[in-house]
Design a protein around this motif. Structure first.
Motif, PDB file in Angstrom:
ATOM      1  N   VAL A  57       0.793  -1.001  -0.020  1.00 14.20           N
ATOM      2  CA  VAL A  57       0.147  -0.163  -0.142  1.00 14.20           C
ATOM      3  C   VAL A  57       0.971   1.257  -0.058  1.00 14.20           C
ATOM      4  O   VAL A  57       0.593   2.235  -0.714  1.00 14.20           O
ATOM      5  N   GLU A  58       1.784   1.411   0.963  1.00 14.13           N
ATOM      6  CA  GLU A  58       2.681   2.723   0.980  1.00 14.13           C
ATOM      7  C   GLU A  58       3.567   2.688  -0.170  1.00 14.13           C
ATOM      8  O   GLU A  58       3.799   3.894  -0.703  1.00 14.13           O
ATOM      9  N   ALA A  59       4.034   1.686  -0.806  1.00 13.83           N
ATOM     10  CA  ALA A  59       4.908   1.569  -1.777  1.00 13.83           C
ATOM     11  C   ALA A  59       4.075   2.189  -3.086  1.00 13.83           C
ATOM     12  O   ALA A  59       4.632   2.907  -3.776  1.00 13.83           O
ATOM     13  N   GLN A  60       2.882   1.737  -3.228  1.00 11.58           N
ATOM     14  CA  GLN A  60       1.942   2.066  -4.394  1.00 11.58           C
ATOM     15  C   GLN A  60       1.734   3.682  -4.280  1.00 11.58           C
ATOM     16  O   GLN A  60       1.775   4.422  -5.224  1.00 11.58           O
ATOM     17  N   LYS A  61       1.513   4.017  -3.032  1.00 10.56           N
ATOM     18  CA  LYS A  61       1.209   5.488  -3.025  1.00 10.56           C
ATOM     19  C   LYS A  61       2.231   6.344  -3.138  1.00 10.56           C
ATOM     20  O   LYS A  61       2.380   7.438  -3.688  1.00 10.56           O
ATOM     21  N   ALA A  62       3.555   5.914  -2.606  1.00 15.40           N
ATOM     22  CA  ALA A  62       4.791   6.887  -2.880  1.00 15.40           C
ATOM     23  C   ALA A  62       5.112   6.610  -4.369  1.00 15.40           C
ATOM     24  O   ALA A  62       5.369   7.840  -5.095  1.00 15.40           O
ATOM     25  N   HIS A  63       4.532   5.507  -5.060  1.00 11.13           N
ATOM     26  CA  HIS A  63       4.910   5.612  -6.787  1.00 11.13           C
ATOM     27  C   HIS A  63       3.853   6.638  -7.284  1.00 11.13           C
ATOM     28  O   HIS A  63       4.274   7.326  -8.435  1.00 11.13           O
ATOM     29  N   ASP A  64       2.652   6.634  -6.941  1.00 10.73           N
ATOM     30  CA  ASP A  64       1.511   7.316  -7.614  1.00 10.73           C
ATOM     31  C   ASP A  64       1.928   8.785  -7.198  1.00 10.73           C
ATOM     32  O   ASP A  64       1.957   9.715  -7.915  1.00 10.73           O
ATOM     33  N   ARG A  65       2.487   9.017  -5.985  1.00 16.19           N
ATOM     34  CA  ARG A  65       2.696  10.412  -5.592  1.00 16.19           C
ATOM     35  C   ARG A  65       3.760  10.980  -6.606  1.00 16.19           C
ATOM     36  O   ARG A  65       3.761  12.249  -6.715  1.00 16.19           O
ATOM     37  N   ALA A  66       4.804  10.014  -6.738  1.00 14.70           N
ATOM     38  CA  ALA A  66       5.864  10.596  -7.623  1.00 14.70           C
ATOM     39  C   ALA A  66       5.537  10.867  -9.045  1.00 14.70           C
ATOM     40  O   ALA A  66       5.823  11.862  -9.814  1.00 14.70           O
ATOM     41  N   LEU A  67       4.424  10.053  -9.686  1.00 10.34           N
ATOM     42  CA  LEU A  67       3.871  10.266 -10.881  1.00 10.34           C
ATOM     43  C   LEU A  67       3.113  11.655 -11.024  1.00 10.34           C
ATOM     44  O   LEU A  67       3.271  12.269 -12.037  1.00 10.34           O
ATOM     45  N   ILE A  68       2.372  11.954  -9.728  1.00 12.66           N
ATOM     46  CA  ILE A  68       1.755  12.943  -9.936  1.00 12.66           C
ATOM     47  C   ILE A  68       2.657  14.386  -9.843  1.00 12.66           C
ATOM     48  O   ILE A  68       2.373  15.416 -10.442  1.00 12.66           O
ATOM     49  N   GLU A  69       3.720  14.252  -8.875  1.00 10.08           N
ATOM     50  CA  GLU A  69       4.761  15.447  -8.765  1.00 10.08           C
ATOM     51  C   GLU A  69       5.202  15.671 -10.171  1.00 10.08           C
ATOM     52  O   GLU A  69       5.380  16.989 -10.549  1.00 10.08           O
ATOM     53  N   LYS A  70       5.674  14.343 -10.683  1.00  2.98           N
ATOM     54  CA  LYS A  70       6.399  14.729 -11.917  1.00  2.98           C
ATOM     55  C   LYS A  70       5.441  15.340 -13.093  1.00  2.98           C
ATOM     56  O   LYS A  70       5.832  15.984 -13.916  1.00  2.98           O
ATOM     57  N   SER A  71       4.143  15.039 -13.111  1.00  8.12           N
ATOM     58  CA  SER A  71       3.080  15.604 -14.181  1.00  8.12           C
ATOM     59  C   SER A  71       3.168  17.168 -13.705  1.00  8.12           C
ATOM     60  O   SER A  71       2.704  17.734 -14.632  1.00  8.12           O
ATOM     61  N   PHE A  72       3.179  17.696 -12.587  1.00  9.40           N
ATOM     62  CA  PHE A  72       3.060  18.940 -12.341  1.00  9.40           C
ATOM     63  C   PHE A  72       4.396  19.727 -12.741  1.00  9.40           C
ATOM     64  O   PHE A  72       4.389  20.911 -12.778  1.00  9.40           O
ATOM     65  N   GLU A  73       5.505  19.120 -13.097  1.00 10.95           N
ATOM     66  CA  GLU A  73       6.744  19.671 -13.418  1.00 10.95           C
ATOM     67  C   GLU A  73       6.456  20.655 -14.648  1.00 10.95           C
ATOM     68  O   GLU A  73       6.799  21.659 -14.831  1.00 10.95           O
ATOM     69  N   ASP A  74       5.748  20.180 -15.673  1.00  8.46           N
ATOM     70  CA  ASP A  74       5.422  20.804 -16.879  1.00  8.46           C
ATOM     71  C   ASP A  74       4.446  21.941 -16.414  1.00  8.46           C
ATOM     72  O   ASP A  74       4.735  23.422 -17.195  1.00  8.46           O
ATOM     73  N   VAL A  75       3.778  21.975 -15.667  1.00  9.53           N
ATOM     74  CA  VAL A  75       2.873  23.095 -15.173  1.00  9.53           C
ATOM     75  C   VAL A  75       3.753  24.083 -14.430  1.00  9.53           C
ATOM     76  O   VAL A  75       3.584  25.366 -14.884  1.00  9.53           O
ATOM     77  N   GLU A  76       4.578  23.726 -13.737  1.00  6.51           N
ATOM     78  CA  GLU A  76       5.454  24.765 -12.872  1.00  6.51           C
ATOM     79  C   GLU A  76       6.492  25.303 -14.076  1.00  6.51           C
ATOM     80  O   GLU A  76       6.754  26.404 -13.937  1.00  6.51           O
ATOM     81  N   LYS A  77       6.771  24.473 -14.992  1.00  7.29           N
ATOM     82  CA  LYS A  77       7.669  25.277 -16.073  1.00  7.29           C
ATOM     83  C   LYS A  77       6.910  26.122 -17.166  1.00  7.29           C
ATOM     84  O   LYS A  77       7.471  26.746 -18.045  1.00  7.29           O
TER      85      LYS A  77
END
Length: 83
Positions: free
Chosen positions: A43-63
């Motif tokens: 559960v926690e590993a999957q949450k961390a993986h999903d959180r990393a994907l979401i953060e990566k997706s926001f990199e484009d917005v921030e740029k």
């Protein structure tokens, strides 16, 4: 039920899990011991993986790397975008 051999790793014990276990290197698993059963939780590993994907997706917005709806239709129209 598949068997997994316990191995000595330094001063600890460890197991080698198969690739199809859904676990990646560096994942942190939670475990519980209930009587004679040890359970590993993803559960926690999957949450961390999903959180990393979401953060990566926001990199484009921030740029400021954003596309208009029309650009998205041109880029992804062949996949059904905008239909």
């Amino acid at each position: 039920m598949a068997k997994i051999k316990v191995r000595k790793i330094g001063n600890s014990l460890g197991v080698i899990l198969p690739k199809d276990s859904g676990i990646s290197e560096g994942d942190e698993l939670e475990y519980t011991k209930e009587d004679e059963t040890i359970k590993l939780s993803l559960v926690e590993a999957q949450k961390a993986h999903d959180r990393a994907l979401i953060e990566k997706s926001f990199e484009d917005v921030e740029k400021g790397n954003l596309h208009t709806e029309e650009e998205m239709k041109q880029i992804f129209g062949k996949y059904g975008w905008g239909k």
